[in-house]
Design a protein around this motif. Sequence first.
Motif, PDB file in Angstrom:
ATOM      1  N   GLU A  24       0.544   4.207  -2.668  1.00 49.85           N
ATOM      2  CA  GLU A  24       0.295   5.596  -2.287  1.00 49.85           C
ATOM      3  C   GLU A  24       1.410   6.532  -2.738  1.00 49.85           C
ATOM      4  O   GLU A  24       1.149   7.675  -3.132  1.00 49.85           O
ATOM      5  N   HIS A  63      -5.923   2.745   3.536  1.00 54.42           N
ATOM      6  CA  HIS A  63      -6.361   1.828   2.476  1.00 54.42           C
ATOM      7  C   HIS A  63      -7.250   0.710   3.018  1.00 54.42           C
ATOM      8  O   HIS A  63      -7.963   0.066   2.241  1.00 54.42           O
ATOM      9  N   ASN A  64      -7.183   0.477   4.316  1.00 49.90           N
ATOM     10  CA  ASN A  64      -7.974  -0.580   4.960  1.00 49.90           C
ATOM     11  C   ASN A  64      -8.550  -0.011   6.251  1.00 49.90           C
ATOM     12  O   ASN A  64      -7.997  -0.236   7.339  1.00 49.90           O
ATOM     13  N   PHE A  86       0.833  -1.205   0.000  1.00 46.46           N
ATOM     14  CA  PHE A  86       0.000   0.000   0.000  1.00 46.46           C
ATOM     15  C   PHE A  86       0.872   1.262   0.000  1.00 46.46           C
ATOM     16  O   PHE A  86       0.497   2.281  -0.579  1.00 46.46           O
TER      17      PHE A  86
END
Length: 334
Positions: free
Chosen positions: A57, A268-269, A53
């Motif tokens: 990003e 992201h989560n 991630f």
Amino acid sequence: MVLTRRAMLTGGSLAIAGLVGCGEEKEKANSGAVDDVTYVTGFNITGQDSFVFAAIEHGWYRDAGLTVKVVPGVGTRGNLQRLKEGNAQFAVIDLTGGLLEINTGTFTDFRVFAAIYQSTVSCIVALPAANIHAPADLAGKRIGYSEGGVNKTIFPAYAQLAGLDESTVRWVALPPPSIRAALVAGQLDAATEIVVGRPAVEAAAKQRVTMLPYSDVVRDLYGNALGASTDLIRNNPGLVRRFRDATLRGLRWTIDNPDEAGRIMARHNPTYRAEVAAAEVRETVTYVRGNAPHVGHLDEARTNRCIALIQGIGLIKPGLTPDRVAAFDLAPQT
């Protein structure tokens, strides 16, 4: 099924493809064309996956001409099935688990090309109430596991070297997302885990846990690695290199910046707590670096020692060579 335009091209042979230089790959990455690829994590999506991630990003995949879809893994066997079916281009494969799958002939058309962990992170985890402090304490206990997960697959090696009679263990098969919940709920005495998952397990259990790392008794085994199908490696090594370099850049940055990596993971989560992810990243540092000369290092001689160790305790047949599991020509050199 997710396919990439370049990933499924049938170019020349591996030898010819190997002639593609770094300059040509950069030209492809900067041409404006974008390859969509699917990446499968090792097991669920947890803090240890923060690096992918981070690479998303920070735009490192974009700079490499890639967009990456991240999907939760289900263990080595399930991940290999996804590669075989073409549902993913890249997946996390436990190197030892991959060797065992090659030995049985179930999955053979894959290769790993960069190590994520320089030693195995497989372990057994238990809550204090189970009174488990050593391998011998696992006798008669209910241990949760996921079908095809490497922790269960290589447990015979761990048990043998630890002096435990494996037949005394009571295995309980569960879907990957259910294992931690079942452990915390007291439905299991112990469960297969990864040592870098300690912060997440303790956050869920709200108490300290006991971990029995396989690496305490099973020496010289690599842990997770990046893998792809032999077709992709043969026909599009440039795509593999671009994914490898962007991913390892994310991995290097993440272990140097765990707090920010944890925040990226949480963005992201959203169901994942940033501080838990950051704590998991810190747990990975020694495994990512190991004694290797650089992040991602994959060594043929050491892979051969892994094979010899597993063969020596009777888990694989003689004759399996390192090139059957790894594409060393695509392993990072720096």
